[in-house]
Enzyme design. Structure first.
Site, PDB file in Angstrom:
ATOM      1  N   THR A 192      14.984 -15.380  -2.120  1.00  0.00           N
ATOM      2  CA  THR A 192      14.836 -16.693  -2.733  1.00  0.00           C
ATOM      3  C   THR A 192      13.382 -17.113  -2.565  1.00  0.00           C
ATOM      4  OG1 THR A 192      15.488 -17.809  -0.678  1.00  0.00           O
ATOM      5  CG2 THR A 192      17.241 -17.366  -2.272  1.00  0.00           C
ATOM      6  N   HIS A 193      12.846 -17.806  -3.557  1.00  0.00           N
ATOM      7  CA  HIS A 193      11.416 -18.159  -3.555  1.00  0.00           C
ATOM      8  C   HIS A 193      10.531 -16.907  -3.486  1.00  0.00           C
ATOM      9  CE1 HIS A 193      12.237 -22.513  -2.874  1.00  0.00           C
ATOM     10  NE2 HIS A 193      13.282 -22.020  -2.210  1.00  0.00           N
ATOM     11  N   SER A 323       1.785   5.111 -20.284  1.00  0.00           N
ATOM     12  CA  SER A 323       0.355   4.832 -20.298  1.00  0.00           C
ATOM     13  C   SER A 323      -0.387   5.858 -21.135  1.00  0.00           C
ATOM     14  CB  SER A 323      -0.203   4.840 -18.869  1.00  0.00           C
ATOM     15  OG  SER A 323      -1.612   4.712 -18.881  1.00  0.00           O
ATOM     16  N   LYS A 329       3.238   7.971 -15.657  1.00  0.00           N
ATOM     17  CA  LYS A 329       3.619   6.560 -15.512  1.00  0.00           C
ATOM     18  C   LYS A 329       4.722   6.217 -16.502  1.00  0.00           C
ATOM     19  CE  LYS A 329       1.355   2.061 -14.895  1.00  0.00           C
ATOM     20  NZ  LYS A 329       2.227   1.190 -15.691  1.00  0.00           N
ATOM     21  N   GLU A 336      10.938  -5.252 -20.939  1.00  0.00           N
ATOM     22  CA  GLU A 336       9.774  -5.967 -21.475  1.00  0.00           C
ATOM     23  C   GLU A 336      10.021  -6.413 -22.911  1.00  0.00           C
ATOM     24  OE1 GLU A 336       6.463  -3.463 -18.862  1.00  0.00           O
ATOM     25  OE2 GLU A 336       6.901  -2.893 -20.924  1.00  0.00           O
TER      26      GLU A 336
END
Length: 471
Positions: A192-193, A323, A329, A336
């Site tokens: 949390t946070h 990439s 990668k 996204e």
């Protein structure tokens, strides 16, 4: 460039004069004027929106034929032409830019002209012979842009929900619920946070995703009930001018049968024509779904972050190299993309709300914008959720060693000690652990705050992370 010959074009006439229409075109003079007037975006009407309009034209042709308002032979020809369009033919003939004449008259006449000209061919006549079948007097009998277009938005949205969004949501819900079962015994650190929190089960995180999506589906289904109430039959201003007394009920019944949905005439046709509230309501439900999808996609990205310097609690399926310069990668591209689509849907929702508020007196002339943005929102959300489920959610793998290590090392485990050693003692233990690197267990035992046996019972990660009723 050589001048067109008589074989290349036909002459059509409207109230503004005569124009040459390509001989092969099924659209007519009013569509041609719209093409010239609105070279705005190059975006043509969505196929689902075309389907909605053509379904309406088929239903109205049948109803008006049955009621004796148009000749039965013409009614059958229009209905047959509509069936051909619904089967995928003549799609290149719907050509008016989505940013067009207010209320949607240009697109509406595009539909009327295509159906009229194809119906003429079906009867063995030539395109453009509107003395026999008229786009206005026959295809559009008893109708107006003002009642057809808001009905088409309703029908188009219902079609998009049924064929695109609902199946995609069902697939995504099934995918995350399967992962909930697969990951039910995997303990991870809650956060949390963006800071350490008490342990949870990875499976319950996915079960929560499923519940969130299920709740959104229910909200959208509830909002969509407004779409089943049709203003078709209101004609130009909601009074039903130039319609048969039985037309409203008849056309709603026929449309219900064509769509296999329960549709009904609006209790007040003028209200159904003026208010865009049903579309704002559905769009708001889509925006609400988009907001939670963004949160879920961000959660997936965070849990997959790494592979060496992030959380890497799960592995999202690598679907393409990530990439152009860094070999090996792989990026969380499906998550996204999901966020990007959701941002677009939220933007469309803002545009729909503004357009809905811009009506005056008996009509809202911003309906073309609402039609495109609402139906497009439904379809891109559905397509997005569908590929998110099949190319991401279904293939997620848990890194149980990593999740266990984070859970064991979390300072938030001290929360379980509150009722045994008190909040202040627990806070002191947490601070010492952070300062010295010693484990919570080690410090509690050194300070004599609990026995080793009792401490083991309290810091049982499986027990701490179990949901009520789930063991």
């Amino acid at each position: 460039m050589s001048e067109p010959t008589g074989a290349d074009y036909r002459i059509e006439k409207d109230s503004m004069g005569e124009r040459q229409i390509p001989a092969s075109a099924y659209y007519g003079i009013q569509t041609l004027r719209a093409i010239e007037n609105f070279p705005i975006s190059g975006i043509k009407p969505l196929p689902t929106y075309v389907d909605a309009c053509v379904l309406i034209k088929k239903a109205t042709a049948i109803a008006n034929g049955e009621l004796g308002c148009i000749d039965q032979e013409i009614s059958r020809a229009i209905a047959r032409a509509a069936d051909e369009v619904l089967a995928g033919k003549f799609r290149d003939q719907f050509v008016v830019d989505i940013y067009q004449a207010g209320a949607g008259t240009s697109h509406h006449m595009n539909v009327n002209e295509v159906l009229a000209n194809r119906a003429l061919e079906i009867l063995g006549d030539e395109k453009g012979n509107y003395q026999r079948i008229s786009p206005n007097d026959d295809v559009n009998y008893g109708q107006s842009t003002n009642d057809v277009i808001p009905t088409a938005i309703r029908i188009g949205a219902l079609l998009a929900l049924e064929h695109t969004l609902y199946p995609a949501l069902e697939a995504a819900i099934e995918a995350v619920e399967n992962k909930a079962v697969e990951f039910k015994d995997i303990v991870k650190s809650g956060r949390t946070h963006m800071q350490d929190a008490v342990p949870v089960r990875l499976g319950e995180s996915f079960r929560a995703f499923g519940q969130i999506l299920s709740d959104h589906m229910t909200r959208i289904e509830t909002a969509s009930l407004d779409l089943t109430v049709l203003g078709l039959g209101g004609s130009a201003a909601g009074t039903g001018l130039n319609t048969h007394p039985q037309y409203r009920a008849r056309v709603a019944k026929i449309l219900s049968e064509l769509m296999n949905q329960t549709l009904q005439p609006a209790p007040h046709m003028m209200a159904a024509m003026q208010s865009m509230a049903p579309f704002v309501n559905v769009s708001g439900a889509l925006r609400n779904l988009a907001q939670d999808l963004i949160k879920i996609s961000h959660d997936l990205r965070l849990m997959d972050s790494g592979p060496k310097t992030g959380l890497k609690e799960i592995q999202l399926p690598p679907v393409q190299p990530g990439s152009s310069i860094m070999p090996g990668k792989y990026n969380p591209v499906m998550a996204e993309m999901t966020s990007m689509v959701c941002f677009q849907v939220m933007g469309y929702d803002a545009a729909i709300a503004m357009a809905a508020s811009a009506g005056q007196l008996e009509l809202n002339v911003m309906m073309p914008l609402i039609a495109y943005d609402l139906i497009h929102s439904i379809e891109i959300l559905g397509n997005t959720i569908n590929v998110l489920a099949s190319r991401c959610l279904e293939g997620i793998v848990a890194n149980s060693d990593r999740t266990r290590a984070y859970a064991e090392g979390s300072l938030a485990l001290v929360t379980a000690l509150n009722t045994h050693i008190g909040y202040l003692n627990a806070a002191a233990v947490a601070k010492e652990s952070l300062d010295t690197g010693k484990s919570l267990r080690e410090i509690v035992l050194e300070r004599g705050l609990m026995s080793q046996e009792d401490l083991a019972k309290v810091l049982d990660l499986e027990k701490m992370s179990a949901m009520p009723g789930n063991g």
